[in-house]
Scaffold this active site. Structure first.
Site, mmCIF file in Angstrom:
data_model
loop_
_atom_site.group_PDB
_atom_site.id
_atom_site.type_symbol
_atom_site.label_atom_id
_atom_site.label_comp_id
_atom_site.label_asym_id
_atom_site.label_seq_id
_atom_site.Cartn_x
_atom_site.Cartn_y
_atom_site.Cartn_z
ATOM 1 N N ALA A 95 -44.627 61.872 -129.918
ATOM 2 C CA ALA A 95 -45.453 62.889 -129.259
ATOM 3 C C ALA A 95 -46.810 62.313 -128.863
ATOM 4 O O ALA A 95 -47.344 61.437 -129.531
ATOM 5 C CB ALA A 95 -45.661 64.054 -130.211
ATOM 6 N N GLY A 96 -47.351 62.843 -127.778
ATOM 7 C CA GLY A 96 -48.703 62.473 -127.360
ATOM 8 C C GLY A 96 -48.721 61.570 -126.156
ATOM 9 O O GLY A 96 -49.743 61.455 -125.476
ATOM 10 N N LEU B 217 -55.957 67.209 -128.681
ATOM 11 C CA LEU B 217 -54.793 67.948 -128.155
ATOM 12 C C LEU B 217 -54.999 68.516 -126.742
ATOM 13 O O LEU B 217 -54.755 69.705 -126.500
ATOM 14 C CB LEU B 217 -54.423 69.092 -129.111
ATOM 15 N N ASN C 225 -45.951 70.352 -134.884
ATOM 16 C CA ASN C 225 -47.010 69.419 -135.277
ATOM 17 C C ASN C 225 -48.159 70.186 -135.918
ATOM 18 O O ASN C 225 -48.937 70.835 -135.233
ATOM 19 C CB ASN C 225 -47.485 68.672 -134.022
ATOM 20 N N SER D 30 -52.105 67.003 -136.599
ATOM 21 C CA SER D 30 -53.088 66.275 -135.793
ATOM 22 C C SER D 30 -54.446 66.381 -136.463
ATOM 23 O O SER D 30 -54.872 67.481 -136.803
ATOM 24 C CB SER D 30 -53.194 66.876 -134.384
ATOM 25 N N THR E 56 -51.136 60.415 -137.293
ATOM 26 C CA THR E 56 -52.148 59.362 -137.478
ATOM 27 C C THR E 56 -52.952 59.580 -138.768
ATOM 28 O O THR E 56 -52.972 60.676 -139.327
ATOM 29 C CB THR E 56 -53.104 59.353 -136.277
ATOM 30 N N GLY F 159 -50.531 52.618 -135.031
ATOM 31 C CA GLY F 159 -50.182 51.205 -134.823
ATOM 32 C C GLY F 159 -49.928 50.486 -136.130
ATOM 33 O O GLY F 159 -49.714 51.107 -137.180
ATOM 34 N N GLY G 34 -46.455 52.557 -136.584
ATOM 35 C CA GLY G 34 -46.445 51.095 -136.608
ATOM 36 C C GLY G 34 -45.083 50.462 -136.483
ATOM 37 O O GLY G 34 -44.833 49.380 -137.021
ATOM 38 N N TYR H 109 -45.123 54.910 -130.384
ATOM 39 C CA TYR H 109 -46.186 55.187 -129.411
ATOM 40 C C TYR H 109 -47.007 53.913 -129.169
ATOM 41 O O TYR H 109 -46.954 53.292 -128.103
ATOM 42 C CB TYR H 109 -47.084 56.338 -129.910
HETATM 43 C C1 LIG Z 1 -53.515 58.620 -127.995
HETATM 44 C C2 LIG Z 1 -52.579 59.299 -128.957
HETATM 45 C C3 LIG Z 1 -52.288 60.648 -128.799
HETATM 46 C C4 LIG Z 1 -51.418 61.286 -129.696
HETATM 47 N N1 LIG Z 1 -51.129 62.605 -129.508
HETATM 48 C C5 LIG Z 1 -50.260 63.225 -130.357
HETATM 49 C C6 LIG Z 1 -49.887 64.582 -130.159
HETATM 50 O O1 LIG Z 1 -50.301 65.236 -129.200
HETATM 51 N N2 LIG Z 1 -49.042 65.144 -131.071
HETATM 52 C C7 LIG Z 1 -48.525 64.466 -132.144
HETATM 53 O O2 LIG Z 1 -47.748 65.020 -132.925
HETATM 54 N N3 LIG Z 1 -48.841 63.168 -132.332
HETATM 55 C C8 LIG Z 1 -49.686 62.544 -131.469
HETATM 56 N N4 LIG Z 1 -49.992 61.219 -131.660
HETATM 57 C C9 LIG Z 1 -49.431 60.519 -132.848
HETATM 58 C C10 LIG Z 1 -48.146 59.763 -132.504
HETATM 59 O O3 LIG Z 1 -47.121 60.635 -132.095
HETATM 60 C C11 LIG Z 1 -47.678 58.967 -133.735
HETATM 61 O O4 LIG Z 1 -47.387 59.865 -134.790
HETATM 62 C C12 LIG Z 1 -48.708 57.973 -134.233
HETATM 63 O O5 LIG Z 1 -49.386 57.378 -133.151
HETATM 64 C C13 LIG Z 1 -48.065 56.867 -135.092
HETATM 65 O O6 LIG Z 1 -47.112 56.139 -134.344
HETATM 66 P P1 LIG Z 1 -47.435 54.700 -133.676
HETATM 67 O O7 LIG Z 1 -48.049 53.855 -134.746
HETATM 68 O O8 LIG Z 1 -46.114 54.204 -133.157
HETATM 69 O O9 LIG Z 1 -48.409 54.982 -132.568
HETATM 70 C C14 LIG Z 1 -50.856 60.557 -130.768
HETATM 71 C C15 LIG Z 1 -51.138 59.195 -130.903
HETATM 72 C C16 LIG Z 1 -51.972 58.563 -130.025
HETATM 73 C C17 LIG Z 1 -52.258 57.095 -130.196
#
Ligand SMILES: Cc1cc2nc3c(=O)[nH]c(=O)nc-3n(C[C@H](O)[C@H](O)[C@H](O)COP(=O)(O)O)c2cc1C
Length: 332
Positions: free
Chosen positions: A57-58, A109, A161, A164, A230, A247, A276, A297
């Site tokens: 998501a995001g 958001l 969610n 956040s 996050t 990450g 990550g 992501y």
């Molecule tokens: C810029 C950004 C925006 C995000 N927006 C959302 C969101 O709207 N809703 C949500 O559930 N998670 C959101 N996330 C979290 C990601 O879905 C994910 O849980 C988190 O980044 C960890 O995964 P990754 O390490 O692969 O990025 C966002 C992450 C980033 C970096």
């Protein structure tokens, strides 16, 4: 496919501009059929997925890009998060890069609201066999359920969610009374599989509330948990002064959360691991700890649009080197 030179150029832009430009480039691609090796699939909360790798998501907050993103090799896509009413999000800068393939964001958001989001999703047709999940957010159970109902027939599943870092009143929604009310309201109108997205357990002051909520969710028979959102950290370069870390550095927190989930609800619900995941080895580690899908992501922003195909290719090689024909054969 976006050439790697374009991806290198994007890395020179501030992260939010790079993201926008990347999405525009993705929209120029004509999604073609992705050939998938048969063994890279698992049984998940959305049925059998090949590959069991989703977009987190995001990334596509408005639901406008699912058709094109489905061409990057994902087995499913999570669009949103969306709220009942439109939100502008926080003031910029609201995303920064950190060393070690990490981001810190305080997007707040931003989204067009459920009406526009649902319309966008019904216009975009992803590749056949790539289900779309909507991520819905909010702190009021009635608003969350209104979003859920508006999506009826538009998506294959919904991720709720509540995690956040930018959600105000987060503590309240995780309270036993409010959370139980949300679960009962959702149960009364339930029409598709549901996932609950939780924060990293090790570092949340809401830990005991979240653990209780997970138990309530799973005992009610809801299908899935997505771990993790996050990690809240201070970050002076953001307009808010703090944000959520994603990450590589999030990976150990995600793995620890999977271990706890295994002890709490092991086997009784499907788990989506996010935090990550950059390589096949990362994905395999999450699968071994009980996840049936992984989501990505930050790896997409650092490694570029080929990252899913790279992970699938690495998994295929791993299977071949072990003489196995499917992921299931090498998992506990
Ligand atoms: C810029 C950004 C925006 C995000 N927006 C959302 C969101 O709207 N809703 C949500 O559930 N998670 C959101 N996330 C979290 C990601 O879905 C994910 O849980 C988190 O980044 C960890 O995964 P990754 O390490 O692969 O990025 C966002 C992450 C980033 C970096």
């Amino acid at each position: 496919m976006i050439p790697s030179i374009a991806h290198k150029f994007l890395r020179l832009l501030p992260p939010e501009d790079a993201h926008k430009a990347g999405l525009r480039l993705v929209k120029l691609l004509r999604p073609g059929k992705v050939e998938l090796p048969e063994g890279i699939q698992l049984k998940t909360w959305l049925g059998r997925l090949a590959p069991p790798i989703g977009l987190a998501a995001g990334f596509d907050k408005t639901g406008e890009s699912v058709a094109h993103l489905s061409g990057l090799g994902f087995g499913y896509l999570v669009a949103g998060s969306v709220t009942l009413n439109p939100r502008p999000g926080n003031k910029k800068p609201r995303v920064v890069r950190r060393r070690g393939e990490a981001l810190v964001n305080a997007m707040g958001l931003p989204n067009p609201g459920i009406e526009v989001f649902a319309r966008n999703l019904s216009l975009g047709v992803p590749l056949a066999g790539v289900p779309v999940v909507a991520s819905i957010a909010g702190s009021d159970p009635l608003e969350i359920v209104a979003c859920y109902e508006r999506l009826r027939g538009v998506v294959a599943g919904v991720e709720v969610n509540l995690s956040s870092p930018s959600l105000r009143d987060a503590a309240m929604i995780w309270s036993e009374e409010r959370f139980s009310r949300l679960v009962e309201l959702l149960a009364s109108v339930k029409w598709c599989p549901l996932a609950l997205k939780i924060p990293p357990l090790a570092r949340t002051e809401l830990r005991s509330h979240v653990l209780r909520a997970v138990k309530i969710w799973v005992d009610r028979g809801f299908e899935s948990i997505t771990a993790v959102n996050t990690l809240p950290v201070s970050e002076a370069r953001l307009s808010t002064g703090f944000g959520g870390l994603s990450g590589r550095p999030l990976n150990p927190y995600m793995l620890e959360t999977l271990r706890e989930l295994g002890r709490l609800v092991g086997g009784n619900c499907e788990i989506n691991a996010v935090g990550g995941i950059f390589t096949a080895e990362d994905a395999l580690q999450a699968f071994r700890l009980g996840a049936s899908t992984v989501q990505i992501y930050t790896a997409l922003t650092y490694r570029g649009p080929r990252v899913v195909r790279q992970i699938v290719a690495e998994l295929t090689n791993m299977l071949a080197s072990r003489g196995a024909r499917s992921l299931e054969e090498i998992l506990p």
